[in-house]
Motif scaffolding. Structure first.
Motif, short mmCIF file in Angstrom:
data_model
loop_
_atom_site.label_atom_id
_atom_site.label_comp_id
_atom_site.label_asym_id
_atom_site.label_seq_id
_atom_site.Cartn_x
_atom_site.Cartn_y
_atom_site.Cartn_z
N PRO A 33 0.85 -1.20 0.00
CA PRO A 33 0.00 0.00 0.00
C PRO A 33 0.89 1.25 0.00
N ARG A 34 0.57 2.18 -0.86
CA ARG A 34 1.32 3.44 -0.97
C ARG A 34 2.80 3.22 -1.29
N GLY A 35 3.06 2.25 -2.12
CA GLY A 35 4.44 1.92 -2.48
C GLY A 35 5.20 3.07 -3.11
N GLU A 36 4.50 3.88 -3.90
CA GLU A 36 5.16 5.03 -4.54
C GLU A 36 5.46 6.12 -3.52
N GLN A 37 4.59 6.29 -2.53
CA GLN A 37 4.86 7.24 -1.45
C GLN A 37 6.06 6.80 -0.63
N LEU A 38 6.16 5.50 -0.38
CA LEU A 38 7.31 4.97 0.35
C LEU A 38 8.60 5.29 -0.39
N ARG A 39 8.56 5.16 -1.70
CA ARG A 39 9.76 5.47 -2.49
C ARG A 39 10.20 6.92 -2.26
N ARG A 40 9.26 7.84 -2.25
CA ARG A 40 9.60 9.25 -2.01
C ARG A 40 10.16 9.45 -0.60
N VAL A 41 9.64 8.71 0.37
CA VAL A 41 10.17 8.79 1.74
C VAL A 41 11.61 8.29 1.76
N TYR A 42 11.89 7.18 1.09
CA TYR A 42 13.25 6.65 1.05
C TYR A 42 14.20 7.66 0.40
N GLU A 43 13.74 8.28 -0.67
CA GLU A 43 14.59 9.28 -1.34
C GLU A 43 14.89 10.45 -0.41
N GLY A 44 13.91 10.85 0.38
CA GLY A 44 14.13 11.93 1.34
C GLY A 44 15.09 11.53 2.45
N LEU A 45 15.02 10.27 2.87
CA LEU A 45 15.91 9.80 3.94
C LEU A 45 17.36 9.67 3.50
N LEU A 46 17.62 9.70 2.19
CA LEU A 46 19.00 9.68 1.71
C LEU A 46 19.79 10.89 2.21
N ALA A 47 19.09 11.97 2.51
CA ALA A 47 19.76 13.20 2.95
C ALA A 47 20.01 13.23 4.46
N ARG A 48 19.69 12.17 5.16
CA ARG A 48 19.92 12.14 6.61
C ARG A 48 21.42 12.11 6.89
N PRO A 49 21.86 12.83 7.90
CA PRO A 49 23.29 12.84 8.22
C PRO A 49 23.80 11.49 8.72
N ARG A 50 22.92 10.68 9.31
CA ARG A 50 23.35 9.37 9.79
C ARG A 50 23.50 8.45 8.58
N GLY A 51 24.71 8.01 8.32
CA GLY A 51 24.98 7.18 7.16
C GLY A 51 24.24 5.86 7.15
N ASP A 52 23.97 5.29 8.35
CA ASP A 52 23.28 4.01 8.39
C ASP A 52 21.84 4.14 7.91
N VAL A 53 21.16 5.23 8.24
CA VAL A 53 19.79 5.45 7.76
C VAL A 53 19.80 5.67 6.25
N ALA A 54 20.75 6.45 5.77
CA ALA A 54 20.84 6.69 4.33
C ALA A 54 21.15 5.39 3.59
N LEU A 55 22.02 4.57 4.14
CA LEU A 55 22.36 3.30 3.50
C LEU A 55 21.16 2.37 3.45
N LEU A 56 20.42 2.28 4.54
CA LEU A 56 19.22 1.45 4.55
C LEU A 56 18.17 1.99 3.57
N SER A 57 18.06 3.30 3.47
CA SER A 57 17.13 3.91 2.51
C SER A 57 17.54 3.58 1.08
N LEU A 58 18.84 3.62 0.83
CA LEU A 58 19.34 3.26 -0.50
C LEU A 58 19.02 1.80 -0.83
N ARG A 59 19.16 0.94 0.16
CA ARG A 59 18.83 -0.48 -0.05
C ARG A 59 17.33 -0.66 -0.26
N CYS A 60 16.51 0.14 0.41
CA CYS A 60 15.06 0.09 0.18
C CYS A 60 14.75 0.52 -1.26
N LEU A 61 15.42 1.56 -1.73
CA LEU A 61 15.22 2.00 -3.11
C LEU A 61 15.66 0.92 -4.09
#
Length: 149
Positions: A33-61
């Protein structure tokens, strides 16, 4: 009353990492559900200063099998690694394919070691690179800010 107390930042951070880890293993994210919205959330999380969150977001993408991301996923992961950041920045060429100029320090025969961005992927990939770098430099400036004075 049902007033909620905010989570401590470390607990919220850990919960976010756990949720991202679960979503990174989703085989067909667009069927969620809302898979396209999740993608936009992951893209936004790439800008987080914590590298582990950005890395996990990249893997989600990566689960979306995006044609503009797949060839560059390892390079983007290298941008999130403190030990590889500088070397990756030097090798990453975002110039147009026909551009004859080489990055400083590169030689003519180094093309196999330089990473170019295909023109077909440029419009979708450059915003992702920008988000990753924004988060990385925000994290680095935050760490350096406390030392300045």
């Amino acid at each position: 009353s049902d007033a909620r107390t905010p989570l401590q930042p470390s607990i919220a951070q850990r919960r976010l990492e756990v949720v991202l880890t679960v979503f990174a293993s989703a085989p067909a994210p667009l069927s969620l559900p809302r898979g396209e919205q999740l993608r936009r959330v992951y893209e936004g999380l790439l800008a987080r200063p914590r590298g582990d969150v950005a890395l996990l977001s990249l893997r989600c993408l990566g689960t979306y099998r995006l044609p503009h991301l797949k060839p560059y996923a390892l390079r983007l992961e290298a941008l999130l690694d403190d030990a590889k950041l500088r070397e990756t920045l030097v090798k990453f060429r975002v110039a147009r394919e026909g551009d004859a100029r080489l990055p400083e320090g590169a030689r003519k025969g180094d093309d196999d070691q330089l990473w170019t961005v295909d023109d077909a992927h440029r419009a979708e990939l450059i915003p992702l690179i920008t988000r990753v770098l924004y988060g990385r430099f925000r994290a680095r400036s935050g760490a350096a800010g406390g030392r300045r004075g």
